[in-house]
Design a protein around this motif. Structure first.
Motif, PDB file in Angstrom:
ATOM      1  N   GLY A   1      -8.015   8.829   5.597  1.00  0.00           N
ATOM      2  CA  GLY A   1      -8.222   9.746   6.633  1.00  0.00           C
ATOM      3  C   GLY A   1      -7.260  10.510   7.119  1.00  0.00           C
ATOM      4  N   ASN A   2      -6.152  10.391   6.505  1.00  0.00           N
ATOM      5  CA  ASN A   2      -4.978  11.113   7.069  1.00  0.00           C
ATOM      6  C   ASN A   2      -4.310  11.960   6.271  1.00  0.00           C
ATOM      7  N   ILE A   3      -3.915  11.559   4.827  1.00  0.00           N
ATOM      8  CA  ILE A   3      -3.467  12.339   3.795  1.00  0.00           C
ATOM      9  C   ILE A   3      -4.253  12.199   2.524  1.00  0.00           C
ATOM     10  N   SER A   4      -5.501  11.427   2.474  1.00  0.00           N
ATOM     11  CA  SER A   4      -6.276  11.128   1.334  1.00  0.00           C
ATOM     12  C   SER A   4      -5.645  10.202   0.411  1.00  0.00           C
ATOM     13  N   ASN A   5      -4.439  10.731  -0.228  1.00  0.00           N
ATOM     14  CA  ASN A   5      -3.584  10.173  -0.891  1.00  0.00           C
ATOM     15  C   ASN A   5      -2.245  10.417  -1.415  1.00  0.00           C
ATOM     16  N   ALA A   6      -1.177   9.616  -1.858  1.00  0.00           N
ATOM     17  CA  ALA A   6       0.001  10.079  -2.013  1.00  0.00           C
ATOM     18  C   ALA A   6       0.346  10.670  -3.425  1.00  0.00           C
ATOM     19  N   PRO A   7       1.255  11.504  -3.488  1.00  0.00           N
ATOM     20  CA  PRO A   7       1.167  12.336  -4.934  1.00  0.00           C
ATOM     21  C   PRO A   7       1.366  11.464  -6.093  1.00  0.00           C
ATOM     22  N   ASN A   8       0.465  11.587  -7.083  1.00  0.00           N
ATOM     23  CA  ASN A   8       0.395  10.755  -8.156  1.00  0.00           C
ATOM     24  C   ASN A   8       1.672  10.989  -9.145  1.00  0.00           C
ATOM     25  N   ILE A   9       2.131  12.343  -9.179  1.00  0.00           N
ATOM     26  CA  ILE A   9       3.419  12.778  -9.954  1.00  0.00           C
ATOM     27  C   ILE A   9       4.384  11.798  -9.569  1.00  0.00           C
ATOM     28  N   SER A  10       4.785  11.719  -8.297  1.00  0.00           N
ATOM     29  CA  SER A  10       5.696  10.911  -7.782  1.00  0.00           C
ATOM     30  C   SER A  10       5.783   9.461  -8.274  1.00  0.00           C
ATOM     31  N   GLN A  11       4.500   8.875  -8.167  1.00  0.00           N
ATOM     32  CA  GLN A  11       4.298   7.469  -8.120  1.00  0.00           C
ATOM     33  C   GLN A  11       4.413   7.355  -9.690  1.00  0.00           C
ATOM     34  N   SER A  12       4.064   8.203 -10.540  1.00  0.00           N
ATOM     35  CA  SER A  12       4.092   7.762 -11.990  1.00  0.00           C
ATOM     36  C   SER A  12       5.377   8.054 -12.506  1.00  0.00           C
ATOM     37  N   LEU A  13       6.331   8.917 -11.970  1.00  0.00           N
ATOM     38  CA  LEU A  13       7.593   9.174 -12.389  1.00  0.00           C
ATOM     39  C   LEU A  13       8.433   7.822 -12.072  1.00  0.00           C
ATOM     40  N   LEU A  14       8.103   7.478 -10.784  1.00  0.00           N
ATOM     41  CA  LEU A  14       8.994   6.114 -10.238  1.00  0.00           C
ATOM     42  C   LEU A  14       8.570   5.094 -11.260  1.00  0.00           C
ATOM     43  N   LEU A  15       7.402   4.778 -11.421  1.00  0.00           N
ATOM     44  CA  LEU A  15       6.918   3.686 -12.466  1.00  0.00           C
ATOM     45  C   LEU A  15       7.593   3.659 -13.613  1.00  0.00           C
ATOM     46  N   ASN A  16       7.561   5.092 -14.103  1.00  0.00           N
ATOM     47  CA  ASN A  16       8.425   5.060 -15.399  1.00  0.00           C
ATOM     48  C   ASN A  16       9.713   4.785 -15.503  1.00  0.00           C
ATOM     49  N   ALA A  17      10.411   5.251 -14.311  1.00  0.00           N
ATOM     50  CA  ALA A  17      11.777   5.108 -13.901  1.00  0.00           C
ATOM     51  C   ALA A  17      12.176   3.571 -13.715  1.00  0.00           C
ATOM     52  N   ILE A  18      11.489   2.849 -13.071  1.00  0.00           N
ATOM     53  CA  ILE A  18      11.695   1.635 -12.708  1.00  0.00           C
ATOM     54  C   ILE A  18      11.466   0.596 -13.790  1.00  0.00           C
ATOM     55  N   GLN A  19      10.882   1.106 -14.785  1.00  0.00           N
ATOM     56  CA  GLN A  19      10.415   0.403 -16.316  1.00  0.00           C
ATOM     57  C   GLN A  19      11.750   0.765 -17.159  1.00  0.00           C
TER      58      GLN A  19
ATOM     59  N   VAL B   1       0.692  -1.209   0.034  1.00  0.00           N
ATOM     60  CA  VAL B   1      -0.068  -0.069  -0.214  1.00  0.00           C
ATOM     61  C   VAL B   1       0.871   1.314   0.066  1.00  0.00           C
ATOM     62  N   VAL B   2       0.522   2.145  -0.844  1.00  0.00           N
ATOM     63  CA  VAL B   2       1.462   3.338  -0.859  1.00  0.00           C
ATOM     64  C   VAL B   2       1.042   4.439  -0.055  1.00  0.00           C
ATOM     65  N   THR B   3       2.223   5.020   0.421  1.00  0.00           N
ATOM     66  CA  THR B   3       2.227   5.999   1.478  1.00  0.00           C
ATOM     67  C   THR B   3       3.205   7.265   1.059  1.00  0.00           C
ATOM     68  N   CYS B   4       2.922   8.210   1.836  1.00  0.00           N
ATOM     69  CA  CYS B   4       3.684   9.336   1.573  1.00  0.00           C
ATOM     70  C   CYS B   4       5.184   9.304   2.184  1.00  0.00           C
TER      71      CYS B   4
END
Ligand SMILES: Cc1ncc(COP(=O)(O)O)c(C=O)c1O
Length: 435
Positions: free
Chosen positions: A309-327, A119-122
């Motif tokens: 309930g805490n931060i709603s969700n972690a940054p999309n931009i960081s997750q997308s950049l990472l996903l691209n990078a690790i591929q 599960v993704v966190t910030c």
């Protein structure tokens, strides 16, 4: 606390059915949390491909693309749809799948055994906090080494009221297994939360394979004796192992399948592993012997609910950049290059200490073999004073742990050619202190 929501009750029922231990380990907040099945996010997801989608609180152009400001978008070389909308509370599914695959690749002894989707966190700090939310009550103690990342105090004690309980980390330059064994087996038998952080901040220590076996045996014995243990593995510095013979896999690879009374909770992130400190992406992953899809899905849902309930969700931009990078094809090579630079600095620290026996008079290194840091224990000098002289007279900054008489040195951020001078300055500041 308010009465339980039926959705929380349903998750609790699933968890209790599949693992009474995990149910017992949940905190009051952990028992109460759930991810709203018919909440705004879920309803938004259901309407995603519909002709008219008037659900989610974002702004869209008439053609359905995100309504963005070009002055922001033009700096980013990814489609706006992968950057601007909210990410799901549990994180982007392709990233969660990929990270799970990576965990399996980095920890071959996991084999094909089941464990949860991450599960993704910030960041890892937030992962620690979410685990505190899920498992730590005010009556709980968190067992950890007496050398630890200072923020654990704010995360667990200040936020959730849990107490930190320490075992002695080193004895005769080795992991103090007797102290660890005694602490995890202490009476009364029951719920225990243990936190292991390897490579360790601040010491830079990872157990040898032998010490790792002893640690796992001590935890297994505690489980065998009837204790129920949540074992939090802070793997922030995973992969930065610089010596042969140390246990380079995560302890998750063992603890996740050793005993029904052990719940392994792996916390990791891109902060140090992917050299992306400010991106703020971490992960929480669960594993326990006999755990299956239903148990893990319930734990993932609760964790996603805590994130929501805490931060709603972690940054999309960081997750997308990472996903691209690790591929990307060059990714593995780039990581190898950075690790090699850090290893060279690590070796330089070892060599410097070996070549300067005169330093022994004022300080000696604690065991270190991995990560970003190493510590020196000062002898017969005032640590605060040395720290102050280092700053003022030698233009040198290190972290001072006054109560332990330690200085923490981040060789990760010190250029190779300055490492000798750094230790010489510490030596000089110690000498200045005694005159
Ligand atoms: C042991 C340890 N855990 C967690 C963290 C926090 O990581 P993040 O920056 O991803 O929140 C750090 C950062 O310094 C750390 O040293």
């Amino acid at each position: 606390m308010a009465i339980l929501n039926p959705q929380a009750e349903e998750l609790n029922r699933i968890i209790k059915t599949h693992s009474p231990t995990v149910y017992e380990l949940l905190s009051k907040k952990g028992k109460a949390i759930y991810f709203p099945k018919k909440g705004i996010l879920a309803q938004g997801q259901a309407a995603k491909d519909k002709e008219i989608n008037a659900t989610i609180g974002t702004a869209c152009e008439d053609n359905g693309t995100p309504m963005v400001l070009n002055s922001v978008a033009r700096h980013i070389d990814l489609p706006t749809k992968d950057i601007f909308p909210y990410a799901p509370s549990e994180g982007l599914k392709p990233l969660r799948d990929k990270w799970k695959q990576l965990i399996m690749g980095k920890n071959p002894s996991l084999g094909t055994k089941e464990f949860s989707l991450p599960v993704v966190t910030c960041g890892v700090t937030h992962a620690l906090s979410m685990v505190g939310y899920m498992f730590a009550d005010e009556t709980d103690e968190i067992i950890m080494a007496d050398l630890y990342w200072e923020n654990y105090d704010l995360v667990f004690t200040r936020a959730y009221g849990a107490e930190l309980k320490f075992f002695n980390f080193f004895k005769n330059q080795r992991f103090d297994i007797d102290s660890f064994r005694k602490t995890v087996n202490a009476k009364p038998t029951g719920k225990k939360i243990v936190l292991l952080n390897f490579p360790n901040n601040p010491s830079g220590y990872t157990p040898t394979k032998e010490a790792a076996k002893d640690i796992i045996a001590a935890l297994t014995d505690a489980a065998e004796a009837g204790n129920k243990l949540a074992v939090i593995l802070d793997d922030s510095y995973f992969g930065l192992d610089f010596e042969d013979g140390i246990f380079a896999e995560s302890f998750f690879s063992q603890i996740a399948h050793t005993h029904e009374n052990l719940l392994a909770i792996k916390l990791d992130g891109i902060t140090k592993e992917e050299f992306a400190w400010g991106f703020r992406v971490g992960f929480v992953t669960y594993g326990t012997k006999g755990g299956g899809t239903e148990l893990y899905k319930a734990l993932e849902d609760k964790t996603a609910g805590a994130v929501r309930g805490n931060i709603s969700n972690a940054p999309n931009i960081s997750q997308s950049l990472l996903l691209n990078a690790i591929q990307s094809e060059t990714h593995a090579k780039e990581k190898e290059r950075n690790k090699a630079v850090l290893k060279e600095r690590y070796l330089k620290v070892k060599e410097t200490l070996k070549n300067h026996k005169e330093y022994d008079k004022y300080f000696e290194a604690l065991p270190f073999n991995s990560g970003y840091f190493m510590c020196v224990a000062l002898k017969n000098v005032d640590t605060d004073k040395v720290w102050d002289i280092l700053l003022k007279k030698y233009s040198t900054g290190v972290i001072c742990y006054s109560e332990k008489n330690l200085l923490r040195i981040a060789f990760s951020s010190t250029p190779l050619q300055k490492i000798e001078a750094l230790f010489h300055n510490i030596y000089s500041a110690c000498k200045d202190c005694v005159v």
